[in-house]
Design an enzyme around this catalytic site. Structure first.
Site, mmCIF file in Angstrom:
data_model
loop_
_atom_site.group_PDB
_atom_site.id
_atom_site.type_symbol
_atom_site.label_atom_id
_atom_site.label_comp_id
_atom_site.label_asym_id
_atom_site.label_seq_id
_atom_site.Cartn_x
_atom_site.Cartn_y
_atom_site.Cartn_z
ATOM 1 N N LYS A 36 48.909 48.831 54.002
ATOM 2 C CA LYS A 36 48.589 49.458 52.856
ATOM 3 C C LYS A 36 50.293 50.811 53.485
ATOM 4 O O LYS A 36 50.695 51.399 52.994
ATOM 5 C CB LYS A 36 47.365 50.563 51.853
ATOM 6 C CG LYS A 36 46.738 49.000 51.427
ATOM 7 C CD LYS A 36 47.533 48.120 50.387
ATOM 8 C CE LYS A 36 45.952 47.413 49.722
ATOM 9 N NZ LYS A 36 47.066 46.895 48.670
ATOM 10 N N SER A 69 46.960 52.772 48.775
ATOM 11 C CA SER A 69 45.013 52.329 48.613
ATOM 12 C C SER A 69 45.839 53.762 49.439
ATOM 13 O O SER A 69 46.328 54.258 50.432
ATOM 14 C CB SER A 69 44.830 51.537 50.242
ATOM 15 O OG SER A 69 43.037 52.088 49.857
ATOM 16 N N ASP A 121 48.164 34.528 40.104
ATOM 17 C CA ASP A 121 47.225 34.815 41.414
ATOM 18 C C ASP A 121 46.782 33.146 41.413
ATOM 19 O O ASP A 121 47.057 32.313 41.200
ATOM 20 C CB ASP A 121 45.673 34.868 40.281
ATOM 21 C CG ASP A 121 45.221 35.589 41.213
ATOM 22 O OD1 ASP A 121 44.530 37.036 41.189
ATOM 23 O OD2 ASP A 121 44.351 35.424 42.266
ATOM 24 N N SER A 165 41.789 39.619 38.322
ATOM 25 C CA SER A 165 40.857 40.320 38.578
ATOM 26 C C SER A 165 41.002 41.652 39.016
ATOM 27 O O SER A 165 41.857 42.423 39.767
ATOM 28 C CB SER A 165 40.438 39.506 39.732
ATOM 29 O OG SER A 165 39.189 40.685 40.439
ATOM 30 N N ASP A 188 50.373 31.874 45.068
ATOM 31 C CA ASP A 188 49.805 33.011 46.226
ATOM 32 C C ASP A 188 51.636 33.345 46.820
ATOM 33 O O ASP A 188 52.114 32.701 46.889
ATOM 34 C CB ASP A 188 49.565 31.035 47.433
ATOM 35 C CG ASP A 188 49.910 32.248 49.108
ATOM 36 O OD1 ASP A 188 49.901 33.088 49.070
ATOM 37 O OD2 ASP A 188 48.714 31.213 49.499
ATOM 38 N N LEU A 217 41.768 45.719 39.367
ATOM 39 C CA LEU A 217 43.100 46.154 38.947
ATOM 40 C C LEU A 217 43.977 46.046 38.129
ATOM 41 O O LEU A 217 44.427 46.112 37.033
ATOM 42 C CB LEU A 217 43.533 47.368 40.167
ATOM 43 C CG LEU A 217 42.285 48.237 40.894
ATOM 44 C CD1 LEU A 217 42.936 49.036 41.882
ATOM 45 C CD2 LEU A 217 41.239 48.634 39.681
ATOM 46 N N TYR A 227 44.144 46.770 57.283
ATOM 47 C CA TYR A 227 44.362 47.251 56.085
ATOM 48 C C TYR A 227 44.671 48.096 55.898
ATOM 49 O O TYR A 227 45.961 48.163 54.630
ATOM 50 C CB TYR A 227 42.758 47.643 55.311
ATOM 51 C CG TYR A 227 42.777 47.470 53.878
ATOM 52 C CD1 TYR A 227 42.983 46.551 52.817
ATOM 53 C CD2 TYR A 227 42.031 49.087 53.614
ATOM 54 C CE1 TYR A 227 42.965 46.741 51.506
ATOM 55 C CE2 TYR A 227 42.259 48.847 51.535
ATOM 56 C CZ TYR A 227 42.751 48.029 51.129
ATOM 57 O OH TYR A 227 42.940 48.111 49.880
HETATM 58 N N1 LIG Z 1 39.040 48.454 43.956
HETATM 59 C C1 LIG Z 1 39.880 49.233 44.896
HETATM 60 O O1 LIG Z 1 38.662 50.564 45.137
HETATM 61 C C2 LIG Z 1 41.034 49.775 45.672
HETATM 62 C C3 LIG Z 1 41.235 50.923 46.305
HETATM 63 C C4 LIG Z 1 42.409 51.071 47.008
HETATM 64 C C5 LIG Z 1 43.092 49.945 46.806
HETATM 65 N N2 LIG Z 1 42.889 48.465 46.100
HETATM 66 C C6 LIG Z 1 43.866 47.426 45.534
HETATM 67 O O2 LIG Z 1 44.412 47.437 44.542
HETATM 68 C C7 LIG Z 1 44.531 45.475 44.616
HETATM 69 C C8 LIG Z 1 43.107 44.856 43.519
HETATM 70 O O3 LIG Z 1 42.126 45.506 44.097
HETATM 71 P P1 LIG Z 1 40.758 44.655 43.126
HETATM 72 O O4 LIG Z 1 39.896 45.585 44.039
HETATM 73 O O5 LIG Z 1 41.079 44.942 41.396
HETATM 74 O O6 LIG Z 1 40.799 43.421 43.638
HETATM 75 P P2 LIG Z 1 40.456 42.770 43.354
HETATM 76 O O7 LIG Z 1 39.947 41.405 44.467
HETATM 77 O O8 LIG Z 1 39.341 42.575 42.098
HETATM 78 O O9 LIG Z 1 40.998 41.545 43.063
HETATM 79 C C9 LIG Z 1 42.597 41.331 43.639
HETATM 80 C C10 LIG Z 1 42.785 39.856 43.308
HETATM 81 O O10 LIG Z 1 44.512 39.361 44.060
HETATM 82 C C11 LIG Z 1 44.594 38.232 43.901
HETATM 83 N N3 LIG Z 1 44.868 38.051 45.647
HETATM 84 C C12 LIG Z 1 44.293 37.677 46.247
HETATM 85 N N4 LIG Z 1 45.010 37.311 47.656
HETATM 86 C C13 LIG Z 1 46.088 36.382 46.712
HETATM 87 C C14 LIG Z 1 47.007 35.546 47.056
HETATM 88 N N5 LIG Z 1 47.980 35.271 48.401
HETATM 89 N N6 LIG Z 1 48.081 35.421 45.750
HETATM 90 C C15 LIG Z 1 47.971 36.093 44.627
HETATM 91 N N7 LIG Z 1 47.317 36.536 44.350
HETATM 92 C C16 LIG Z 1 46.078 36.731 45.664
HETATM 93 C C17 LIG Z 1 42.751 37.825 43.938
HETATM 94 O O11 LIG Z 1 43.037 36.125 43.451
HETATM 95 C C18 LIG Z 1 42.145 38.377 43.351
HETATM 96 O O12 LIG Z 1 42.493 37.784 41.472
HETATM 97 C C19 LIG Z 1 44.363 45.026 46.524
HETATM 98 O O13 LIG Z 1 45.650 44.882 46.761
HETATM 99 C C20 LIG Z 1 43.556 46.143 47.174
HETATM 100 O O14 LIG Z 1 43.373 46.715 47.878
HETATM 101 C C21 LIG Z 1 41.917 48.519 45.513
#
Ligand SMILES: NC(=O)c1ccc[n+]([C@@H]2O[C@H](COP(=O)([O-])OP(=O)(O)OC[C@H]3O[C@@H](n4cnc5c(N)ncnc54)[C@H](O)[C@@H]3O)[C@@H](O)[C@H]2O)c1
Length: 254
Positions: free
Chosen positions: A164, A147, A36, A15, A57, A17, A160
């Site tokens: 990070k 982040s 994932d 999903s 996980d 990023l 959070y």
């Molecule tokens: N979207 C943003 O604006 C943003 C900003 C800053 C940082 N981030 C960071 O970027 C990363 C991705 O964010 P995103 O928005 O794409 O989120 P998202 O929820 O779309 O994707 C995260 C994925 O991680 C998987 N996941 C969660 N826990 C897990 C585990 N224990 N083991 C394996 N997989 C696991 C989920 O199933 C999901 O597919 C995260 O680390 C988030 O903190 C995102």
């Protein structure tokens, strides 16, 4: 490192990023394993890009080892690890009702974002050090996803931001540890990106978040994150560094 032909592991690759990064790596010729907890989504992405889905996980060592074994059996040993899996939460230290925040909420986020990322990284690195070096002595590269909340966390973001911030703090010592083995370590600290989570917010909220970004005043595109992730792989001199990718955003307290 030339991405073409390398085996790559992408946590959170089902999903947002992570998915964008898995797609970009595949487009550039990598053999991609999508790791994932959400195996149904991981399988969808993997099927799309000719990769392999591995249920994983990151907080569970047996689960990680099984995923690494599956990915290695299909693609051979990986030299690229993209740590992108993560979760969020928002909780004030003392709630409106005067009750202290539940400790489990804090622990859960630290456990996934920080300890989980460390867990798979140590297991990946232990395999990577066994590989023969490439032309320039490089054996592998890994990236963490922090982040901007690591630096300017908002109200309610203690867990959070701490998780990070932990990744930010870990970047240089990990790069120093692994330098002798030719493994580079970098971290990206994204601002606000248009991932599924963000797209669920009402449009007015998305617009106001976008307006807070100096330039360009829009949410980041997951493809822009993926481009930087792949650049970290190809640029052999990037190491031990944390890169903000945020359109000059500095988060306000709330
Ligand atoms: N979207 C943003 O604006 C943003 C900003 C800053 C940082 N981030 C960071 O970027 C990363 C991705 O964010 P995103 O928005 O794409 O989120 P998202 O929820 O779309 O994707 C995260 C994925 O991680 C998987 N996941 C969660 N826990 C897990 C585990 N224990 N083991 C394996 N997989 C696991 C989920 O199933 C999901 O597919 C995260 O680390 C988030 O903190 C995102």
């Amino acid at each position: 490192m030339d991405i073409k032909g390398q085996a790559a592991l992408v946590t959170g690759g089902a999903s947002g990023l992570g998915e964008a990064t898995a797609r970009e790596l595949a487009r550039l010729g990598a053999k991609v394993a999508v790791l994932d907890v959400n195996v149904a989504l991981a399988e969808k992405v993997a099927a799309d890009i000719g990769g392999v889905a591995c249920q994983c996980d990151i907080t569970n060592t047996d689960s990680v080892l099984a995923a690494l074994a599956k990915a290695t059996a299909v693609h051979g040993p990986a030299r690229i690890l993209m740590n992108i899996a993560g979760i969020g939460t928002a909780k004030r230290v003392v709630g409106r009702d005067g009750a202290p925040a539940p400790l489990e909420d804090f622990s859960r986020v630290i456990n996934v974002n920080l300890i989980g990322s460390y867990n798979i990284s140590r297991l990946f690195a232990a395999e990577c050090v066994k590989l023969s070096p490439l032309e320039d002595g490089e054996r592998g590269v890994m990236m963490f996803t922090a982040s901007v909340a690591a630096f300017d966390g908002q109200v309610g973001q203690q867990a959070y931001s701490a998780s990070k911030g932990g990744l930010v703090g870990m970047t240089l010592p990990m790069a120093r540890d692994l330098a002798q083995h030719g493994i580079r370590v970098c971290t990206v600290a994204p601002g606000l990106f248009a991932t599924p989570l963000m797209k669920e917010l009402p449009e007015a909220v998305q617009a106001s978040l976008a307006a807070s970004i100096p330039f360009p005043s829009r949410l980041g595109k997951p493809e822009e994150f993926a481009q930087l992730a792949c650049h970290i792989v190809t640029n052999g001199h990037l190491n031990g560094e944390v890169i903000r990718l945020d359109g000059a955003l500095r988060m306000a307290p709330r």
